[in-house]
Write an enzyme that holds these catalytic residues in place. Structure first.
Site, mmCIF file in Angstrom:
data_model
loop_
_atom_site.group_PDB
_atom_site.id
_atom_site.type_symbol
_atom_site.label_atom_id
_atom_site.label_comp_id
_atom_site.label_asym_id
_atom_site.label_seq_id
_atom_site.Cartn_x
_atom_site.Cartn_y
_atom_site.Cartn_z
ATOM 1 N N GLY A 99 54.288 -41.457 36.432
ATOM 2 C CA GLY A 99 55.061 -40.232 36.191
ATOM 3 C C GLY A 99 55.229 -39.948 34.712
ATOM 4 N N GLY A 151 55.878 -42.012 32.519
ATOM 5 C CA GLY A 151 56.963 -42.873 32.005
ATOM 6 C C GLY A 151 58.309 -42.546 32.643
ATOM 7 N N TYR A 153 42.905 -33.479 23.554
ATOM 8 C CA TYR A 153 43.922 -34.532 23.391
ATOM 9 C C TYR A 153 44.287 -34.712 21.920
ATOM 10 C CZ TYR A 153 43.649 -35.860 28.338
ATOM 11 O OH TYR A 153 43.710 -35.865 29.710
ATOM 12 N N ASN A 155 66.875 -40.180 34.992
ATOM 13 C CA ASN A 155 68.207 -40.419 35.570
ATOM 14 C C ASN A 155 68.479 -39.552 36.785
ATOM 15 O OD1 ASN A 155 69.025 -42.482 33.837
ATOM 16 N ND2 ASN A 155 69.460 -40.977 32.215
ATOM 17 N N SER A 190 48.865 -39.706 35.130
ATOM 18 C CA SER A 190 50.322 -39.962 35.133
ATOM 19 C C SER A 190 50.753 -40.795 36.339
ATOM 20 C CB SER A 190 51.127 -38.664 35.042
ATOM 21 O OG SER A 190 50.990 -38.086 33.758
HETATM 22 P P1 NAP Z 1 51.575 -42.841 32.756
HETATM 23 O O1 NAP Z 1 51.132 -44.257 32.850
HETATM 24 O O2 NAP Z 1 52.193 -42.217 33.953
HETATM 25 O O3 NAP Z 1 52.614 -42.686 31.575
HETATM 26 C C1 NAP Z 1 52.451 -43.336 30.360
HETATM 27 C C2 NAP Z 1 53.779 -43.354 29.659
HETATM 28 O O4 NAP Z 1 54.593 -44.267 30.381
HETATM 29 C C3 NAP Z 1 53.682 -43.819 28.232
HETATM 30 O O5 NAP Z 1 54.537 -43.030 27.416
HETATM 31 C C4 NAP Z 1 54.168 -45.238 28.318
HETATM 32 O O6 NAP Z 1 54.831 -45.657 27.139
HETATM 33 C C5 NAP Z 1 55.140 -45.189 29.465
HETATM 34 N N1 NAP Z 1 55.211 -46.527 30.078
HETATM 35 C C6 NAP Z 1 54.207 -47.222 30.615
HETATM 36 N N2 NAP Z 1 54.646 -48.435 31.045
HETATM 37 C C7 NAP Z 1 55.947 -48.472 30.749
HETATM 38 C C8 NAP Z 1 56.939 -49.442 30.927
HETATM 39 N N3 NAP Z 1 56.663 -50.641 31.500
HETATM 40 N N4 NAP Z 1 58.186 -49.157 30.495
HETATM 41 C C9 NAP Z 1 58.467 -47.952 29.927
HETATM 42 N N5 NAP Z 1 57.551 -46.987 29.724
HETATM 43 C C10 NAP Z 1 56.299 -47.248 30.126
HETATM 44 O O7 NAP Z 1 50.288 -42.012 32.315
HETATM 45 P P2 NAP Z 1 50.085 -40.696 31.367
HETATM 46 O O8 NAP Z 1 49.996 -41.130 29.951
HETATM 47 O O9 NAP Z 1 51.035 -39.626 31.711
HETATM 48 O O10 NAP Z 1 48.640 -40.274 31.878
HETATM 49 C C11 NAP Z 1 47.581 -41.239 31.850
HETATM 50 C C12 NAP Z 1 46.281 -40.618 31.435
HETATM 51 O O11 NAP Z 1 45.933 -39.588 32.361
HETATM 52 C C13 NAP Z 1 46.273 -39.903 30.076
HETATM 53 O O12 NAP Z 1 46.079 -40.785 28.981
HETATM 54 C C14 NAP Z 1 45.085 -38.979 30.229
HETATM 55 O O13 NAP Z 1 43.897 -39.701 29.962
HETATM 56 C C15 NAP Z 1 45.142 -38.618 31.709
HETATM 57 N N6 NAP Z 1 45.761 -37.295 31.943
HETATM 58 C C16 NAP Z 1 44.994 -36.322 32.518
HETATM 59 C C17 NAP Z 1 45.523 -35.066 32.766
HETATM 60 C C18 NAP Z 1 44.652 -34.008 33.412
HETATM 61 O O14 NAP Z 1 45.084 -32.844 33.517
HETATM 62 N N7 NAP Z 1 43.473 -34.342 33.850
HETATM 63 C C19 NAP Z 1 46.873 -34.772 32.442
HETATM 64 C C20 NAP Z 1 47.637 -35.782 31.868
HETATM 65 C C21 NAP Z 1 47.086 -37.045 31.636
HETATM 66 P P3 NAP Z 1 54.211 -46.880 26.281
HETATM 67 O O15 NAP Z 1 52.996 -46.319 25.596
HETATM 68 O O16 NAP Z 1 55.314 -47.214 25.365
HETATM 69 O O17 NAP Z 1 53.865 -47.973 27.214
#
Ligand code: NAP
Length: 305
Positions: free
Chosen positions: A219, A221, A61, A227, A216
């Protein structure tokens, strides 16, 4: 946005196994949050206060930087480590200035790499043990016996308490789980990516009584920003449910995920404490079955048969 008064519940990922907070704080994007060390300590403290005690990492990371950023916060506030569970991953080798020996992006699930990667994670985090170590991606050159042996050795040496995998198919999971008890399979899942609900990943885990972790969940974000016509239609349905039930948009999505009987643990991705609180709030209510299916219909673009 108001924070949920009720603390985040805890959940054992398998019988007599690892206990994590139902909402896990994901650290993938931590290097983008631009937080000085005091702000990192504050973010971790506020997660812990809400009962979000589990933190998800990987060696790679932030181009191999995030575990070090987190470790710096733990060193600045040494009482924190004992109050949390740390999850990390290994098995991907990135081409990076931080790893000049890597000439091509590839997987490595050899015992030597698993052990070396884990030991480096411990150094970066400044801790003696990981609560959970995962193989990040299934590797075509993966030897189940060799992985099981490396996991068992790390557990025997006290460097890792529990082991698991990420992005594994049901068959890959069950093959390794027969050799060493796995705590979880961490997979992508959201209303924008429903694969594990239909490819036996979740059914297989439910059958074994093992809870998946979900990455995710929003998704990445795209639920807020895409869109794409289907994403827009989905957003409208989630908004309608949120408005009618008095919950936030994100809370409705987290509740939709946690309604699954395999008991998924969603991993948040935001550095905003309000966004973590939205996820925790979702542990305090359940969606009506009709609303759950309205979101599924919008997610897939068609009715169930
Ligand atoms: P996510 O919650 O789907 O996406 C987070 C993104 O969404 C951030 O950029 C965040 O921006 C945005 N977001 C959240 N709330 C929002 C809102 N109310 N309005 C607008 N944007 C919003 O999760 P993810 O970060 O993709 O994944 C979560 C965790 O999963 C990672 O940190 C990691 O630990 C893990 N992960 C694991 C793998 C794997 O292969 N095992 C792969 C990917 C991720 P803001 O920061 O501005 O809120």
């Amino acid at each position: 946005m108001t924070h949920s008064a009720a603390p985040c519940p805890r959940l054992s990922t398998r019988k007599d196994g690892l206990e994590l907070s139902r909402i896990v704080a994901g650290m993938w994007r931590m290097n983008e949050w631009d937080m000085p060390v005091a702000a990192r300590v504050d973010f971790i403290e506020r997660c812990l206060e809400m009962g979000v005690t589990s933190f998800d990492h990987a060696d790679i990371y932030g181009n191999y930087s995030v575990e070090g950023l987190f470790g710096e916060a733990l060193r600045a506030s040494p009482g924190l480590r004992a109050r949390m569970e740390i999850v990390s991953k290994c098995g991907i080798k990135l081409v990076s200035t931080a790893r000049p020996a890597h000439s091509i992006q590839h997987y490595d699930t050899s015992a030597a790499h698993i052990v070396a990667s884990c030991e480096e994670s411990l150094r970066q985090l400044g801790t003696d043990y990981l609560d959970l170590l995962l193989i990040h991606r299934p590797d075509p050159l993966m030897d189940f016996d060799e992985v099981a042996e490396a996991f068992t050795r790390l557990q025997r040496e006290g460097k890792v308490r529990h082991v698991g995998v990420s992005n594994f198919t049901r068959h890959q999971f069950e093959s390794l789980n027969r050799r060493v008890p796995l705590a979880t399979n961490q997979v992508e899942f959201s209303p924008l990516y429903t694969g594990p609900m239909f490819d036996e990943t979740f059914d297989g885990l439910q059958d074994l009584g093992i809870a998946p972790m979900v990455w995710s969940p929003l998704g990445g974000g795209r639920l807020f920003t895409s869109n794409d016509a289907q994403a827009i239609a989905l957003r409208d349905v989630v908004k309608e449910v949120a408005g009618r039930t008095g919950q936030s948009f994100a809370s409705v999505v987290f509740a939709w995920i946690m309604a699954l009987p395999s008991r998924p643990l969603p991993i948040t991705g935001s550095g905003r404490i309000d966004a973590v609180a939205d996820a925790v709030a979702a542990t305090g209510f359940a969606l009506e079955r009709s609303d759950w299916f309205a979101i599924l219909r919008a997610a897939r673009g068609h009715e169930v048969a």
